[in-house]
Design an enzyme around this catalytic site. Sequence first.
Site, PDB file in Angstrom:
ATOM      1  N   ILE A  97       0.831  -1.211   0.000  1.00 55.04           N
ATOM      2  CA  ILE A  97       0.000   0.000   0.000  1.00 55.04           C
ATOM      3  C   ILE A  97       0.865   1.260   0.000  1.00 55.04           C
ATOM      4  CG2 ILE A  97      -0.357   0.287   2.509  1.00 55.04           C
ATOM      5  CD1 ILE A  97      -2.985   0.616  -0.308  1.00 55.04           C
TER       6      ILE A  97
ATOM      7  N   SER B  56      12.221   1.447   6.210  1.00 54.07           N
ATOM      8  CA  SER B  56      11.947   0.103   5.722  1.00 54.07           C
ATOM      9  C   SER B  56      13.043  -0.825   6.210  1.00 54.07           C
ATOM     10  CB  SER B  56      11.909   0.114   4.189  1.00 54.07           C
ATOM     11  OG  SER B  56      11.821  -1.204   3.711  1.00 54.07           O
ATOM     12  N   ARG B  57      12.634  -2.006   6.658  1.00 54.34           N
ATOM     13  CA  ARG B  57      13.621  -2.977   7.130  1.00 54.34           C
ATOM     14  C   ARG B  57      14.393  -3.565   5.976  1.00 54.34           C
ATOM     15  NH1 ARG B  57       9.629  -7.003   9.415  1.00 54.34           N
ATOM     16  NH2 ARG B  57       9.051  -6.611   7.270  1.00 54.34           N
TER      17      ARG B  57
ATOM     18  N   LYS C 251      -5.439   1.754   7.814  1.00 50.84           N
ATOM     19  CA  LYS C 251      -6.512   0.979   8.436  1.00 50.84           C
ATOM     20  C   LYS C 251      -6.052  -0.461   8.582  1.00 50.84           C
ATOM     21  CE  LYS C 251      -8.119  -1.780   6.050  1.00 50.84           C
ATOM     22  NZ  LYS C 251      -7.760  -2.968   5.199  1.00 50.84           N
TER      23      LYS C 251
ATOM     24  N   ASP D 212      -9.701  -7.917   7.095  1.00 49.57           N
ATOM     25  CA  ASP D 212      -8.827  -6.860   6.552  1.00 49.57           C
ATOM     26  C   ASP D 212      -9.557  -6.137   5.413  1.00 49.57           C
ATOM     27  OD1 ASP D 212      -5.939  -5.623   6.250  1.00 49.57           O
ATOM     28  OD2 ASP D 212      -6.622  -6.202   4.261  1.00 49.57           O
TER      29      ASP D 212
HETATM   30  P1  NAP Z   1       2.496  -5.493   3.068  1.00 47.80           P
HETATM   31  O1  NAP Z   1       2.628  -5.424   1.576  1.00 47.80           O
HETATM   32  O2  NAP Z   1       2.760  -6.769   3.757  1.00 47.80           O
HETATM   33  O3  NAP Z   1       3.423  -4.338   3.652  1.00 47.80           O
HETATM   34  C1  NAP Z   1       3.565  -4.086   5.006  1.00 47.80           C
HETATM   35  C2  NAP Z   1       4.974  -3.559   5.234  1.00 47.80           C
HETATM   36  O4  NAP Z   1       5.140  -3.287   6.624  1.00 47.80           O
HETATM   37  C3  NAP Z   1       6.047  -4.586   4.893  1.00 47.80           C
HETATM   38  O5  NAP Z   1       6.405  -4.512   3.547  1.00 47.80           O
HETATM   39  C4  NAP Z   1       7.166  -4.164   5.797  1.00 47.80           C
HETATM   40  O6  NAP Z   1       7.847  -3.093   5.187  1.00 47.80           O
HETATM   41  C5  NAP Z   1       6.461  -3.604   7.003  1.00 47.80           C
HETATM   42  N1  NAP Z   1       6.441  -4.624   8.055  1.00 47.80           N
HETATM   43  C6  NAP Z   1       6.006  -5.892   7.983  1.00 47.80           C
HETATM   44  N2  NAP Z   1       6.158  -6.522   9.145  1.00 47.80           N
HETATM   45  C7  NAP Z   1       6.717  -5.635   9.967  1.00 47.80           C
HETATM   46  C8  NAP Z   1       7.155  -5.701  11.303  1.00 47.80           C
HETATM   47  N3  NAP Z   1       7.027  -6.826  12.019  1.00 47.80           N
HETATM   48  N4  NAP Z   1       7.696  -4.614  11.848  1.00 47.80           N
HETATM   49  C9  NAP Z   1       7.824  -3.490  11.129  1.00 47.80           C
HETATM   50  N5  NAP Z   1       7.441  -3.364   9.841  1.00 47.80           N
HETATM   51  C10 NAP Z   1       6.886  -4.437   9.276  1.00 47.80           C
HETATM   52  O7  NAP Z   1       1.050  -5.040   3.526  1.00 47.80           O
HETATM   53  P2  NAP Z   1       0.099  -3.953   2.838  1.00 47.80           P
HETATM   54  O8  NAP Z   1      -0.850  -4.645   1.914  1.00 47.80           O
HETATM   55  O9  NAP Z   1       0.873  -2.814   2.326  1.00 47.80           O
HETATM   56  O10 NAP Z   1      -0.785  -3.555   4.112  1.00 47.80           O
HETATM   57  C11 NAP Z   1      -0.275  -2.752   5.158  1.00 47.80           C
HETATM   58  C12 NAP Z   1      -1.458  -2.080   5.834  1.00 47.80           C
HETATM   59  O11 NAP Z   1      -2.144  -1.291   4.850  1.00 47.80           O
HETATM   60  C13 NAP Z   1      -2.485  -3.073   6.392  1.00 47.80           C
HETATM   61  O12 NAP Z   1      -3.004  -2.612   7.600  1.00 47.80           O
HETATM   62  C14 NAP Z   1      -3.582  -3.093   5.320  1.00 47.80           C
HETATM   63  O13 NAP Z   1      -4.860  -3.366   5.859  1.00 47.80           O
HETATM   64  C15 NAP Z   1      -3.509  -1.663   4.807  1.00 47.80           C
HETATM   65  N6  NAP Z   1      -4.018  -1.537   3.448  1.00 47.80           N
HETATM   66  C16 NAP Z   1      -3.621  -2.391   2.448  1.00 47.80           C
HETATM   67  C17 NAP Z   1      -4.184  -2.283   1.180  1.00 47.80           C
HETATM   68  C18 NAP Z   1      -3.784  -3.165   0.039  1.00 47.80           C
HETATM   69  O14 NAP Z   1      -4.449  -3.133  -1.017  1.00 47.80           O
HETATM   70  N7  NAP Z   1      -2.742  -3.980   0.132  1.00 47.80           N
HETATM   71  C19 NAP Z   1      -5.150  -1.306   0.931  1.00 47.80           C
HETATM   72  C20 NAP Z   1      -5.470  -0.406   1.951  1.00 47.80           C
HETATM   73  C21 NAP Z   1      -4.924  -0.556   3.188  1.00 47.80           C
HETATM   74  P3  NAP Z   1       9.432  -3.005   5.201  1.00 47.80           P
HETATM   75  O15 NAP Z   1       9.936  -4.307   4.687  1.00 47.80           O
HETATM   76  O16 NAP Z   1       9.624  -1.842   4.292  1.00 47.80           O
HETATM   77  O17 NAP Z   1       9.858  -2.733   6.601  1.00 47.80           O
END
Ligand code: NAP
Length: 313
Positions: free
Chosen positions: A15, A37-38, A92, A170
Site C-alpha cells: 500500500i 523500511s527494514r 486501516k 482486513d
Molecule cells: P504489506 O505489503 O505486507 O506491507 C507491510 C509492510 O510493513 C512490509 O512490507 C514491511 O515493510 C512492514 N512490516 C512488515 N512486518 C513488519 C514488522 N514486524 N515490523 C515493522 N514493519 C513491518 O502489507 P500492505 O498490503 O501494504 O498492508 C499494510 C497495511 O495497509 C495493512 O493494515 C492493510 O490493511 C492496509 N491496506 C492495504 C491495502 C492493500 O491493497 N494492500 C489497501 C489499503 C490498506 P518493510 O519491509 O519496508 O519494513
Amino acid sequence: MTAPIRLAVIGMGKIANDQHLPAIAANPDFDLVATVSRSGEPVGDLPLFPNIDALIASGPVVDAVALCTPPQVRRAIAATALAQGWHVFLEKPPGATLAEVVTLENAAQAAGASLFASWHSRYAHGVEPARAWLAARTIQRVTVTWREDVRVWHPGQEWIWAAGGFGVFDPGINALSIVTRILPRPFFLEDAVLDVPANRQAPIAARLNFRDDAGVPIAADFDWRQEGPQHWDIVVETDQGILRLADGGATLTLPTGETPTQADGLHGEYPGLYARFAEVIRAGTSDVDVAPLRHVADAFLRGKRETVEPFVE
Ligand code: NAP
C-alpha cells in the site's frame, strides 16, 4: 502559503508503494523527506532508515509519519512518533485492539499532535453521495457482499493470517467503514459465523447479521475464497427504491438510474486521505473513528467459530 508538512513513510510494502507515494507526490501540502523500511530500497535520493529509532537518531526534520505496517506492530511505532510530537497517519485498521487506539488518542492529545485513523474506502467517489441520499429515506434492509480472492490480493502476507492480522476482516473492515458512514443510525451485531482455516489464526470467511435501533437488518458476507468475478457491493433497500454501491464504494447507482459521484479534492481514496490528513494537522485536531474496528472486535467476541479446510497459498 503555509510550509509543506515534512513526512516520512514507514513500512514500504504494497500500500505504501501503490497508493501512498503517488498521493503524497501529488499533494503540495506534503514533502516526503524519508522512508523507513527494514528491507526496501530508498525512494529516489531520499534517506532510508531501518526503523523509527534510526530516523529519530539521525534523520532529517520530520513533522509527520504515515504508518503502513501491519496492524500488529503499528501501536509501538505510533507511540514513538507521537512522543516526538510528530503527527501520525494510521493505515486501516487503526490498531490490533480497541484499547491501544485509545492510548494513542490520549498520547496525541498530550503531545499536541494530530492522529488520523484513516479509512480509505470512505473516500471512494460514491460514498458521500450515498450518505446524502440515504439521509432522507426510510431504510428497510442492507446487504453487504465483499468476496475476493485472497491469493490475488494478499499474496505472501503471512501477517494477515496471524492473530491481530484480521484475516478476511482486513478487506471486510473496509465495507464496515462505508456502512458506518452511509447509514443514518448506529447498529450492532446480533450473530456471526467465522470460518477459520485449520492451519491459521484468522478467518477466511465471515457471515454477520447486524440490526439498528429501528430494527433494520444489515447482513454482511465476507469471503476470501472468491474466484472469477470479485464483489465489493453494498445494496440498500429503501421506501424509495434500491441504492447500489459497487466497486468498493466507487460506483453509486440510485433507483432512478442516476450515478452521482463526488470528485472534489477531498475525495478519491488516497488523494482524499492525504487532503484530510493535511486538514486535521492544519486545524490542530485529530480524526479517530473506531466504529468499524468495534464491529470487527464484536464479531470476534460474539461470533461462532467454525474450523474449515487448511489454507495453503
Ligand atoms: P504489506 O505489503 O505486507 O506491507 C507491510 C509492510 O510493513 C512490509 O512490507 C514491511 O515493510 C512492514 N512490516 C512488515 N512486518 C513488519 C514488522 N514486524 N515490523 C515493522 N514493519 C513491518 O502489507 P500492505 O498490503 O501494504 O498492508 C499494510 C497495511 O495497509 C495493512 O493494515 C492493510 O490493511 C492496509 N491496506 C492495504 C491495502 C492493500 O491493497 N494492500 C489497501 C489499503 C490498506 P518493510 O519491509 O519496508 O519494513
